[in-house]
Each structure stands twice: as C-alpha cells, then as structure tokens.
Enzyme design. Structure first.
Site, PDB file in Angstrom:
ATOM      1  N   ASN A  40      24.218  -9.619 -40.010  1.00 59.89           N
ATOM      2  CA  ASN A  40      25.129  -8.508 -40.221  1.00 59.89           C
ATOM      3  C   ASN A  40      25.760  -8.120 -38.882  1.00 59.89           C
ATOM      4  OD1 ASN A  40      26.480  -6.155 -40.939  1.00 59.89           O
ATOM      5  ND2 ASN A  40      24.971  -5.604 -42.457  1.00 59.89           N
ATOM      6  N   ASP A  41      25.038  -7.387 -38.054  1.00 59.19           N
ATOM      7  CA  ASP A  41      25.596  -6.930 -36.782  1.00 59.19           C
ATOM      8  C   ASP A  41      25.983  -8.096 -35.866  1.00 59.19           C
ATOM      9  OD1 ASP A  41      25.133  -4.311 -37.620  1.00 59.19           O
ATOM     10  OD2 ASP A  41      23.162  -4.235 -36.662  1.00 59.19           O
TER      11      ASP A  41
END
Length: 165
Positions: free
Chosen positions: A88-89
């Site tokens: 995700n990040d």
C-alpha cells in the site's frame, strides 16, 4: 506472450499469506513462456529486513531476478504488467505526486508507470500511514481483493490453462 515483461512488487501480503510458493511457480511458468519476469522488493517490505528475500529463496526463486527498489524503479515504465501483492504505502504515487501528502518524498516502487498494474490486497483499506492510495483508482490498475495465497493459486491455475499446462 513472448517478449513481454512483468514485475512482481512484493510486500508484507506475501509474508502474511505464505504465498511465496505459488508466486515462484507463476514466475517460473511466465519465464518459461518468454516473459521477462522479475521481483521488486521495497527496503521496508516484510516484517523485518530481508524477510521477503528469504521467503522467495525458500521457494526457489533465483537471486538474480530479485531486485531492490533502486535497481528496478526505472524499469516500471517499460514493463507490461506489474503484480503487487499486499503493498500500500510502498507503492503509493502520492509520495511523488502530492507535495502535501504526509508521505511526500518517501521512496516508493513506481508500479503505476507500468502498462497494467494488478494489485492483490485483502481490502481497499489504507496502509500504515493511513493515506489513500491513488494507484488503486488509476485506469491502468485492476484490484484483485482477497487472500493473497488463494489469489496467487487461482492466477497460477489460469496461467497454466492459458499456456496449456
């Protein structure tokens, strides 16, 4: 198809699901069928440094196709398909595109630059930084939600049918 390229951008989803074996088989099958398939590892991927490298080695992935972020980031723009598992990040384009983002300037794998990005996650939820990921909503991104090991096994079976194996 022959001459195409793919990158598997790894993160904690592979670890949590223990999906390294079907991912290794996917890589072998695609490579055997002419796809230049490599793995891109973010420096903070996994629960501890080097964890993904160990899991991939355990599953028989050759070391020479497992690349660190700085070795592979420039290749995404010339890549046909990227498969993102559980990230995700570390693949969030806001880090580079949004100077007001709390993750602005964070090093990320530039998966959104590929022709097609396929993201496997349990949900559309945010990552540790609690920031929405614009990559999930780009026109060249497909979301494949669910358990990563089951998704990888299903993808492997589909590829075997496609290649007549």
């Amino acid at each position: 198809s022959t001459g195409s390229s793919g990158i598997n951008a790894e993160y904690g989803g592979l670890c949590a699901a223990r999906a390294q074996y079907p991912v290794s088989e996917i890589a072998s099958l695609l490579t055997k069928n002419g796809v230049d398939f490599r793995f891109g590892i973010h420096p903070v991927a996994g629960r501890m440094p080097g964890q993904l490298n160990v899991l991939l080695a355990e599953a028989g992935v050759p070391y020479d196709v497992v690349l660190e972020m700085d070795e592979i980031n420039d290749d995404f723009a010339d890549t046909d398909v990227v498969l993102v598992i559980g990230a995700n990040d570390t693949v969030n384009s806001a880090a580079e595109d949004d100077p007001n983002s709390i993750i602005a300037g964070m090093p990320v794998l530039r998966v959104w630059k590929a022709g097609q990005t396929i993201v496997m996650k349990r949900s559309l939820g945010v990552g540790y930084a609690a920031v929405d990921n614009p990559v999930f909503f780009k026109t060249n991104t497909s979301m494949y939600l669910g358990d990563a090991k089951k998704q990888c096994e299903a993808l492997l079976e589909g590829l075997k049918r496609h290649y007549g194996e």
